[in-house]
Design a protein around this motif. Sequence first.
Motif, mmCIF file in Angstrom:
data_model
loop_
_atom_site.group_PDB
_atom_site.id
_atom_site.type_symbol
_atom_site.label_atom_id
_atom_site.label_comp_id
_atom_site.label_asym_id
_atom_site.label_seq_id
_atom_site.Cartn_x
_atom_site.Cartn_y
_atom_site.Cartn_z
ATOM 1 N N ALA A 30 0.834 -1.204 0.000
ATOM 2 C CA ALA A 30 0.000 0.000 0.000
ATOM 3 C C ALA A 30 0.867 1.251 0.000
ATOM 4 C CB ALA A 30 -0.942 -0.002 1.203
ATOM 5 N N GLU A 31 1.963 1.230 0.762
ATOM 6 C CA GLU A 31 2.884 2.370 0.737
ATOM 7 C C GLU A 31 3.474 2.562 -0.655
ATOM 8 O OE1 GLU A 31 4.728 3.339 5.103
ATOM 9 O OE2 GLU A 31 5.900 2.062 3.781
ATOM 10 N N ALA A 32 3.826 1.467 -1.308
ATOM 11 C CA ALA A 32 4.376 1.556 -2.664
ATOM 12 C C ALA A 32 3.351 2.169 -3.617
ATOM 13 C CB ALA A 32 4.819 0.178 -3.152
ATOM 14 N N VAL A 33 2.096 1.813 -3.458
ATOM 15 C CA VAL A 33 1.028 2.390 -4.292
ATOM 16 C C VAL A 33 0.910 3.886 -4.010
ATOM 17 C CG1 VAL A 33 -1.467 2.420 -4.695
ATOM 18 C CG2 VAL A 33 -0.246 0.240 -4.599
ATOM 19 N N LEU A 34 0.993 4.272 -2.735
ATOM 20 C CA LEU A 34 0.934 5.695 -2.396
ATOM 21 C C LEU A 34 2.109 6.462 -3.010
ATOM 22 C CD1 LEU A 34 -0.189 5.487 1.336
ATOM 23 C CD2 LEU A 34 -1.487 6.463 -0.573
ATOM 24 N N PHE A 35 3.307 5.895 -2.929
ATOM 25 C CA PHE A 35 4.466 6.540 -3.544
ATOM 26 C C PHE A 35 4.264 6.671 -5.056
ATOM 27 C CE2 PHE A 35 6.964 5.214 0.291
ATOM 28 C CZ PHE A 35 7.391 6.482 0.644
ATOM 29 N N SER A 36 3.696 5.647 -5.670
ATOM 30 C CA SER A 36 3.458 5.697 -7.116
ATOM 31 C C SER A 36 2.421 6.754 -7.473
ATOM 32 C CB SER A 36 3.012 4.334 -7.640
ATOM 33 O OG SER A 36 4.092 3.433 -7.582
ATOM 34 N N ALA A 37 1.367 6.860 -6.668
ATOM 35 C CA ALA A 37 0.352 7.890 -6.918
ATOM 36 C C ALA A 37 0.978 9.277 -6.797
ATOM 37 C CB ALA A 37 -0.805 7.737 -5.933
ATOM 38 N N ALA A 38 1.794 9.476 -5.783
ATOM 39 C CA ALA A 38 2.474 10.761 -5.613
ATOM 40 C C ALA A 38 3.408 11.021 -6.792
ATOM 41 C CB ALA A 38 3.254 10.775 -4.296
ATOM 42 N N ASP A 60 15.457 15.221 -5.181
ATOM 43 C CA ASP A 60 15.938 14.510 -4.002
ATOM 44 C C ASP A 60 15.071 13.269 -3.838
ATOM 45 O OD1 ASP A 60 16.891 13.676 -1.560
ATOM 46 O OD2 ASP A 60 15.936 15.276 -0.422
ATOM 47 N N ARG A 61 15.619 12.138 -4.184
ATOM 48 C CA ARG A 61 14.984 10.821 -4.193
ATOM 49 C C ARG A 61 14.085 10.670 -5.413
ATOM 50 N NH1 ARG A 61 16.024 8.196 0.701
ATOM 51 N NH2 ARG A 61 16.624 9.628 2.321
ATOM 52 N N PHE A 62 13.937 9.415 -5.855
ATOM 53 C CA PHE A 62 13.073 9.127 -6.993
ATOM 54 C C PHE A 62 12.777 7.634 -6.972
ATOM 55 C CE2 PHE A 62 12.189 9.494 -11.749
ATOM 56 C CZ PHE A 62 11.121 10.356 -11.599
ATOM 57 N N THR A 63 12.662 7.012 -8.089
ATOM 58 C CA THR A 63 12.217 5.622 -8.147
ATOM 59 C C THR A 63 13.148 4.652 -7.431
ATOM 60 O OG1 THR A 63 13.296 5.369 -10.285
ATOM 61 C CG2 THR A 63 10.969 5.942 -10.298
ATOM 62 N N ASP A 64 14.442 4.914 -7.439
ATOM 63 C CA ASP A 64 15.364 3.994 -6.770
ATOM 64 C C ASP A 64 15.068 3.899 -5.274
ATOM 65 O OD1 ASP A 64 16.707 3.458 -9.158
ATOM 66 O OD2 ASP A 64 18.118 5.097 -8.844
ATOM 67 N N SER A 65 14.647 5.007 -4.689
ATOM 68 C CA SER A 65 14.318 4.982 -3.260
ATOM 69 C C SER A 65 13.121 4.076 -3.000
ATOM 70 C CB SER A 65 14.028 6.395 -2.752
ATOM 71 O OG SER A 65 15.210 7.157 -2.785
ATOM 72 N N THR A 66 12.120 4.137 -3.860
ATOM 73 C CA THR A 66 10.968 3.246 -3.706
ATOM 74 C C THR A 66 11.412 1.798 -3.869
ATOM 75 O OG1 THR A 66 9.479 4.947 -4.549
ATOM 76 C CG2 THR A 66 8.667 2.678 -4.604
ATOM 77 N N ARG A 67 12.231 1.556 -4.885
ATOM 78 C CA ARG A 67 12.721 0.201 -5.132
ATOM 79 C C ARG A 67 13.468 -0.347 -3.908
ATOM 80 N NH1 ARG A 67 12.609 -2.718 -9.244
ATOM 81 N NH2 ARG A 67 11.905 -1.048 -10.595
#
Length: 178
Positions: A30-38, A60-67
């Motif tokens: 769910a957090e990953a989905v929230l990050f993707s929506a943002a 400052d931060r991008f997809t690698d941080s989510t990964r």
Amino acid sequence: MTREPGGTSGAELVRELVLSGAAKPFGAEAEAVLFSAARIDHVDRRIRPALATGSWVLCDRFTDSTRVYQGLSGVEAPILNAMERISLDGVRPDLTIVLDLDPEIGRARAASRRGDDAADRFESEAAEIDEARRRAFKRLAKSDPKRCVVIDASLPSPEVSDLVWRTVVDRLHPARYV
């Protein structure tokens, strides 16, 4: 200059939700989905328009941080890949700089910056998690050396700044963009 999560009013709301810890009970996916929506909002409303004008975007931060963060929390790579494809819609960084720092030093710096404020959801996690994230960022950088450069962030600030700028010049050849 922008940041993730954040960068737009909608994405900043998601940032507050995640960093406060309010989204944690829903789980890593769910957090990953929230990050993707943002990120969708951020890319569509801030990053893509800036790139369309020929501007450089420093985020400052991008997809690698989510990964790294959500990947270490158990979200499987195929799910992260799909969300990344959807949220980026073709936008990709030309250069990613990974500022490498011993987690204990990073924790001390974060505590100094925040003063009497409470640690956020990620800053309050166990030190072992920070070390696992550090290793994951280094592996990610090693797997994509054409895009990623690791810089020793334990050096004095002016040296780190100089290394970052020299990396930008070496990698992106700004003269050809003038």
